[in-house]
Design a protein around this motif. Sequence first.
Motif, short mmCIF file in Angstrom:
data_model
loop_
_atom_site.label_atom_id
_atom_site.label_comp_id
_atom_site.label_asym_id
_atom_site.label_seq_id
_atom_site.Cartn_x
_atom_site.Cartn_y
_atom_site.Cartn_z
N LEU B 59 0.84 -1.19 0.00
CA LEU B 59 0.00 0.00 0.00
C LEU B 59 0.88 1.25 0.00
O LEU B 59 2.08 1.19 0.27
N GLU B 60 0.25 2.38 -0.32
CA GLU B 60 1.00 3.64 -0.46
C GLU B 60 1.72 4.05 0.83
O GLU B 60 1.11 4.09 1.90
N ARG B 61 2.96 4.39 0.68
CA ARG B 61 3.80 4.85 1.79
C ARG B 61 3.20 6.06 2.50
O ARG B 61 3.42 6.28 3.68
N GLU B 62 2.37 6.80 1.77
CA GLU B 62 1.72 7.99 2.32
C GLU B 62 0.90 7.67 3.57
O GLU B 62 0.80 8.48 4.50
N ILE B 63 0.28 6.48 3.59
CA ILE B 63 -0.54 6.06 4.74
C ILE B 63 0.35 5.93 5.98
O ILE B 63 0.01 6.39 7.06
N LEU B 64 1.51 5.31 5.78
CA LEU B 64 2.45 5.15 6.88
C LEU B 64 2.99 6.51 7.34
O LEU B 64 3.13 6.77 8.54
N GLU B 65 3.27 7.38 6.37
CA GLU B 65 3.76 8.73 6.70
C GLU B 65 2.75 9.46 7.58
O GLU B 65 3.10 10.08 8.58
N PHE B 83 -5.37 4.71 13.11
CA PHE B 83 -5.55 5.32 11.79
C PHE B 83 -5.15 4.35 10.68
O PHE B 83 -5.87 4.15 9.71
N ILE B 84 -4.00 3.75 10.83
CA ILE B 84 -3.46 2.88 9.78
C ILE B 84 -4.35 1.64 9.61
O ILE B 84 -4.64 1.21 8.49
N HIS B 85 -4.82 1.07 10.73
CA HIS B 85 -5.63 -0.14 10.65
C HIS B 85 -6.96 0.13 9.95
O HIS B 85 -7.40 -0.64 9.10
N LYS B 86 -7.60 1.23 10.30
CA LYS B 86 -8.87 1.57 9.67
C LYS B 86 -8.69 1.84 8.17
O LYS B 86 -9.50 1.40 7.35
N LYS B 87 -7.62 2.52 7.84
CA LYS B 87 -7.31 2.81 6.44
C LYS B 87 -7.10 1.50 5.66
O LYS B 87 -7.62 1.33 4.55
N VAL B 88 -6.34 0.61 6.23
CA VAL B 88 -6.04 -0.68 5.59
C VAL B 88 -7.34 -1.48 5.35
O VAL B 88 -7.58 -2.01 4.27
N LEU B 89 -8.19 -1.52 6.38
CA LEU B 89 -9.46 -2.25 6.23
C LEU B 89 -10.32 -1.62 5.14
O LEU B 89 -10.93 -2.33 4.32
N GLU B 157 13.81 -5.69 19.36
CA GLU B 157 14.67 -6.84 19.05
C GLU B 157 13.97 -7.90 18.20
O GLU B 157 14.60 -8.85 17.76
N LEU B 158 12.65 -7.76 18.02
CA LEU B 158 11.92 -8.78 17.27
C LEU B 158 11.12 -8.15 16.14
O LEU B 158 9.95 -7.79 16.30
N PRO B 159 11.76 -7.97 14.99
CA PRO B 159 11.01 -7.39 13.88
C PRO B 159 9.88 -8.32 13.47
O PRO B 159 10.04 -9.53 13.44
N LYS B 160 8.71 -7.73 13.21
CA LYS B 160 7.56 -8.52 12.78
C LYS B 160 7.04 -7.92 11.49
O LYS B 160 7.61 -7.00 10.93
N SER B 161 5.94 -8.46 11.03
CA SER B 161 5.35 -7.93 9.81
C SER B 161 4.14 -7.08 10.14
O SER B 161 3.19 -7.02 9.38
N ASP B 162 4.18 -6.43 11.29
CA ASP B 162 3.02 -5.61 11.67
C ASP B 162 3.26 -4.15 11.33
O ASP B 162 4.33 -3.76 10.85
N TYR B 163 2.22 -3.34 11.56
CA TYR B 163 2.35 -1.91 11.27
C TYR B 163 3.52 -1.32 12.06
O TYR B 163 4.27 -0.49 11.55
#
Lengths: 197, 197
Positions: B59-65, B83-89, B157-163
């Motif tokens: 998804l667009e980097r703008e959302i993360l920004e 914000f990010i979770h609602k946008k993603v959904l 110390e534990l990178p994940k694949s989450d926001y």
Amino acid sequence: MEAYVLFSGGKDSSLSAIILKKLGYDVKLLTVNFGILDSYKYAQETAEILGLPHEVITLEREILEKSVDIILKDGYPSNGIQFIHKKVLEILADKYKILADGTRRDDKVPKLSYSEVQSLEMRKNIEYLTPLMGLGHRTIRKLVNEYFIISEKESEELPKSDYETEIRALMRLKGYDPLKYFPRHKQSRVIGLKKEI
Amino acid sequence: MEAYVLFSGGKDSSLSAIILKKLGYDVKLLTVNFGILDSYKYAQETAEILGLPHEVITLEREILEKSVDIILKDGYPSNGIQFIHKKVLEILADKYKILADGTRRDDKVPKLSYSEVQSLEMRKNIEYLTPLMGLGHRTIRKLVNEYFIISEKESEELPKSDYETEIRALMRLKGYDPLKYFPRHKQSRVIGLKKEI
């Protein structure tokens, strides 16, 4: 782990039981009865269809009396049904460590608020599970349709093993017409399985 | 029925996926990525362990920004993550008819309110499933322990694949120290199965 599911023989409590069974719980079904009617027999039949052990818990008629008083005073059933459900959970939580029921995301009553759930779990040191709480009515309808053969009729024509059936019976015993207090609505009972659970 | 589960490789989204699979859904895992890090690879590994198909959605980097802007302004992360979770959904609901995630009963954020859930389902004509919504933290911990081998460490110390992993990376890129904005907390990743799912 044994999980005790409050069970009316309806589609919601049946689906809840199935979810917990699939998750690996040793599921036992509990039907509450207040001694007015032998309406627990419908849940017994459905429990047999689901192949799950079933127990009838007889509680004091006074609880049902109080629920009917509330309904007669209010003129509508929601507070009376909410009262009975909370009372039942309080009592059963003293005996069973993992309690579950068929409360759905889109239900209004009976339903515990988030703080009531927290309070129940903490005070009684139990786990209270509502496996349908994260599913909407459309999702539940599709799952029910996938798993169950159901019989659906107006409440007065389909006795179940739920609180409402005995509430209505007690109202009639006292000379009141339940139809003046309960909105007309459909009830359903699980009468067969469409696929293995 | 295909169900698309938002998946970070953590225990909650993994358990959600398992519940849906056991219920008979054809489960597909989706990991959102904003192009800052290749952190989706952790979810890929866990998806393989679970034996479920996995897809990365860029998804667009703008959302993360925007999320990082909110966090920097607030001084704490909850509104930015919400914000990010609602946008993603919102975005995924245009493509997937049955969407699920690992939101738990006892979570604060990210979590949709009841009316936001209703609104999402109705506007987008989708089903939004949160299978852990009826389970408390104690129940989830026991289930997780029964199903998964997990690795648990401090977030940094534990990178994940989450926001959060990409939010922290973007903050560092911008010269901010994530430790000043995120409370210290443990993260966990599913690294093995204890029993067949």
